[in-house]
Design a protein around this motif. Structure first.
Motif, PDB file in Angstrom:
ATOM      1  N   LEU A 148       0.835  -1.200   0.000  1.00 24.95           N
ATOM      2  CA  LEU A 148       0.000   0.000   0.000  1.00 24.95           C
ATOM      3  C   LEU A 148       0.871   1.251   0.000  1.00 24.95           C
ATOM      4  N   VAL A 173      -1.998   5.861   2.121  1.00 21.48           N
ATOM      5  CA  VAL A 173      -3.113   4.933   2.299  1.00 21.48           C
ATOM      6  C   VAL A 173      -2.893   4.081   3.548  1.00 21.48           C
ATOM      7  N   SER A 174      -1.646   3.636   3.742  1.00 21.34           N
ATOM      8  CA  SER A 174      -1.353   2.789   4.903  1.00 21.34           C
ATOM      9  C   SER A 174      -1.614   3.532   6.207  1.00 21.34           C
ATOM     10  N   VAL A 207      -5.331   3.381   6.763  1.00 21.46           N
ATOM     11  CA  VAL A 207      -5.704   2.026   7.180  1.00 21.46           C
ATOM     12  C   VAL A 207      -5.309   1.797   8.631  1.00 21.46           C
ATOM     13  N   THR A 261      -7.322  -3.110  -0.790  1.00 18.52           N
ATOM     14  CA  THR A 261      -7.243  -2.197   0.359  1.00 18.52           C
ATOM     15  C   THR A 261      -8.423  -2.322   1.314  1.00 18.52           C
TER      16      THR A 261
END
Length: 455
Positions: free
Chosen positions: A291, A295-296, A299, A348
């Motif tokens: 990722l 984005v990580s 998350v 994702t």
């Protein structure tokens, strides 16, 4: 007549308040909740700002990792030391020391000059990490003596709200660091972090000592003055256990040894999972699941929301079905969730959902675990026992981190490494939890005592 032949001084019987009012109970709960948020805030903030500190001083990644490892060792030593101290000086003073240590560590970190100084100062922050174990000790005793029947009936659930300060502290650290760093720099962020902790220190000064510790402390004084029979009668009068001797030695005597050993292993192996899925969570998501960093981060934050709700649920489940089995079951389900995330999730949204379930089942049980630990020991060694177990997470972090480093350096990928270290550690901690003895919640203190002694 010589001093050696002099008879023990007979002390006047002392009366104790064995009830904790509704107001005092709720105030103590709120203070514990806020102090834990601030302790977590300081702990996470340091990890977040370490790259900034490293850049200013020109440390390599290896040097920064070595410094972080040395800090973990110093933190473990401080956490180990605070428990016996609190069993000697009292819960109230211990709670002042833990939040005070958080304030001092934050303020002094702002004046960092070299690696040795940083290690010494951040080791002091171990007092903040010990906050959760001292909270568990204090609130276990307060809830057993409270006049607040709602809290008494749902004490495990109420404590889970206190323990949920962890994800709130994580969010506060991430949010305020991102806002303040461009304005005041990393040193200014640490200075500002010390201010709310100092406020909590001042507010906590008016908290009352637990009645159990007050009585036990008086019995200890009687024994020291030679009035052993009076001390034993005092403890028996209020239904408290006898002094088992030095607190560290006491937690390994026959009465407590099994739980001390098994819970130490639970903490040690569970922190293999903490280092893998929490401390190195964003690295796992970027390098292991591919990722993008932005984005990580999203998350990771969403997954930690799962941890918040896990605290609340497992506090209630532990109260209803028993804390020991719920903690063990939670860790086993966390291992399953992480396995599916690592080996099966390919997009994702799926990664996010399974990661959130993993955090839900791994973080949540700590609400029940911390309260269970307080129930495992008696008044004379309760703070020592809970702090000792809490400290066992630090060696787990160090060993787990070393194994991860070695496996990655040997050419293994993140998925394999996370399965062996992270999932393996969490799964073992769940199995080991079932080796502990089931413990009843602390008996309601003072309600079975002769009314003539109640004040």
């Amino acid at each position: 007549m010589s001093d050696t032949n002099r008879a023990p001084v007979q002390a006047e019987p002392k009366k104790f308040s064995i009830r904790v009012s509704r107001r005092e109970t709720r105030r103590g709960t709120v203070m514990a909740f806020l102090a834990w948020i601030l302790a977590v805030y300081d702990y996470i903030m340091f990890g977040t700002l370490l790259p900034e500190i490293r850049t200013e001083f020109g440390w390599s990644e290896a040097e920064a990792t070595g410094i972080a490892t040395a800090i973990s060792v110093g933190t473990a030593i401080v956490v180990l030391g605070i428990g016996p101290l609190v069993d000697r000086i009292g819960r109230r003073r211990g709670m002042l020391a833990t939040v005070g240590g958080t304030a001092v560590a934050s303020a002094l970190t702002a004046m960092t000059m070299n690696p040795a100084y940083l290690v010494a100062v951040r080791s002091i922050a171990g007092l903040g990490i010990a906050e959760q174990s001292i909270n568990a000790t204090y609130l276990n005793e307060i809830y057993a003596a409270t006049e607040d029947e709602k809290i008494k009936k749902h004490r495990g659930m109420v404590y889970s709200v206190v323990q949920s300060g962890w994800p709130l502290g994580v969010f506060a650290a991430a949010g305020f660091t991102s806002l303040l760093l461009p304005l005041v720099g990393w040193r200014g962020v640490f200075v500002l972090a010390a201010l709310p902790a100092l406020i909590i220190v001042l507010l906590r000064r008016s908290l009352k000592e637990t009645p159990q510790y007050s009585i036990f402390s008086e019995a200890h004084k009687l024994k020291k003055s030679g009035n052993v029979r009076e001390a034993d009668e005092l403890l028996a009068k209020y239904g408290l256990d006898h002094d088992h001797g030095a607190p560290i030695k006491a937690i390994f005597n026959a009465k407590f040894r099994r739980n001390t050993v098994f819970l130490s292993l639970v903490w040690f192996f569970n922190f293999f999972g903490v280092i893998t899925f929490t401390v190195l969570g964003t690295t796992l998501l970027t390098d292991g699941k591919g990722l993008p960093f932005s984005v990580s981060l999203l998350v990771f934050m969403a997954a930690n929301l799962g941890g918040f709700f896990g605290y609340l649920l497992f506090g209630a489940l532990g109260q209803r079905f028993g804390r020991r089995p719920m903690v063990g079951l939670g860790f086993l389900l966390a291992a399953v969730s992480y396995t599916l995330m690592l080996l099966w999730a390919a997009d994702t949204p799926t990664v996010m959902v399974l990661y959130a379930f993993g955090q839900f089942f791994m973080a949540g049980p700590f609400a029940a675990l911390m309260f269970y630990m307080g129930e495992c020991y008696t008044t004379d060694c309760r703070a020592t026992g809970t702090s000792f177990l809490n400290a066992m997470g630090q060696p787990g972090t160090i060993v787990g981190g070393a194994i991860i480093t070695a496996m990655l350096a040997s050419g293994l990928d993140w998925t394999t490494t996370a399965m062996v270290v992270g999932v393996g550690g969490v799964f073992l901690s769940g199995l080991l939890m079932f080796g502990c003895k089931s413990m009843p919640q602390l008996a309601d203190f003072g309600h079975r005592v002769d009314p003539a002694v109640a004040q």
